[in-house]
Design an enzyme around this catalytic site. Structure first.
Site, PDB file in Angstrom:
ATOM      1  N   ILE A  75       0.923   6.760  -0.018  1.00 59.17           N
ATOM      2  CA  ILE A  75       0.311   5.800   0.899  1.00 59.17           C
ATOM      3  C   ILE A  75      -1.149   5.620   0.494  1.00 59.17           C
ATOM      4  CG2 ILE A  75      -0.249   5.297   3.314  1.00 59.17           C
ATOM      5  CD1 ILE A  75       1.937   7.465   4.012  1.00 59.17           C
ATOM      6  N   CYS A  76      -1.545   4.368   0.283  1.00 62.17           N
ATOM      7  CA  CYS A  76      -2.943   4.086  -0.036  1.00 62.17           C
ATOM      8  C   CYS A  76      -3.676   3.837   1.282  1.00 62.17           C
ATOM      9  CB  CYS A  76      -3.041   2.864  -0.942  1.00 62.17           C
ATOM     10  SG  CYS A  76      -4.713   2.550  -1.490  1.00 62.17           S
ATOM     11  N   LEU A  77      -4.306   4.882   1.773  1.00 63.99           N
ATOM     12  CA  LEU A  77      -5.012   4.807   3.051  1.00 63.99           C
ATOM     13  C   LEU A  77      -6.269   5.651   2.902  1.00 63.99           C
ATOM     14  CD1 LEU A  77      -4.742   3.757   6.001  1.00 63.99           C
ATOM     15  CD2 LEU A  77      -3.623   5.913   6.547  1.00 63.99           C
TER      16      LEU A  77
ATOM     17  N   ASN B 195       0.808  -1.225   0.000  1.00 60.98           N
ATOM     18  CA  ASN B 195       0.000   0.000   0.000  1.00 60.98           C
ATOM     19  C   ASN B 195       0.840   1.274   0.000  1.00 60.98           C
ATOM     20  OD1 ASN B 195      -1.606  -2.057   2.178  1.00 60.98           O
ATOM     21  ND2 ASN B 195      -2.666  -1.462   0.312  1.00 60.98           N
TER      22      ASN B 195
END
EC number: 2.3.2.23
Length: 147
Positions: free
Chosen positions: A84-86, A77
């Protein structure tokens, strides 16, 4: 408005810092912070020290901060551009969230990646199909880049 909120978060962080994390302004620029996350003990990142940059928009907290790793990390992620994949940094952002909560969410992402919403599909595939290899490479990168 933004500056007042950022100052409040800074004093809250000083009073009650989140576990394994720290953050504060770079020089005099309250809209540009550096954060540190210690690699969580129950993860292949244990022992590593990961640095991140935080850029607050002028309309914070109504828009999310831009948070990026400056330390390289092997994770499905987090990509090589350090994005950042959040969800809480994008569609699920709420003005009720704080930098402290964001850092804790990133810590939990290190312990518990989300391979079904990857930024790096190849790392997600390895995470799903060969966890030992994923853990080994993550530890190698941690030793190489974060220690």
């Amino acid at each position: 408005m933004a500056l007042k909120r950022i100052n409040k978060e800074l004093s809250d962080l000083a009073r009650d810092p989140p576990a394994q994390c720290s953050a504060g302004p770079v020089g005099d620029d309250m809209f540009h912070w550096q954060a540190t996350i210690m690699g969580p003990n129950d993860s292949p990142y244990q022992g590593g020290v990961f640095f991140l940059t935080i850029h607050f928009p002028t309309d914070y907290p109504f828009k999310p901060p831009k948070v990026a790793f400056t330390t390289r990390i092997y994770h499905p992620n987090i990509n090589s551009n350090d994005s950042i994949c959040l969800d809480i940094l994008r569609s699920q952002w709420s003005p009720a969230l704080t930098i402290s909560k964001v850092l804790l969410s990133i810590c939990s992402l290190l312990c518990d990646p989300n391979p079904d919403d990857p930024l790096v599909p190849e790392i997600a595939r390895i995470y799903k199909t060969d966890r030992d290899k994923y853990n080994r490479i993550s530890r190698e990168w941690t030793q190489k880049y974060a220690m």
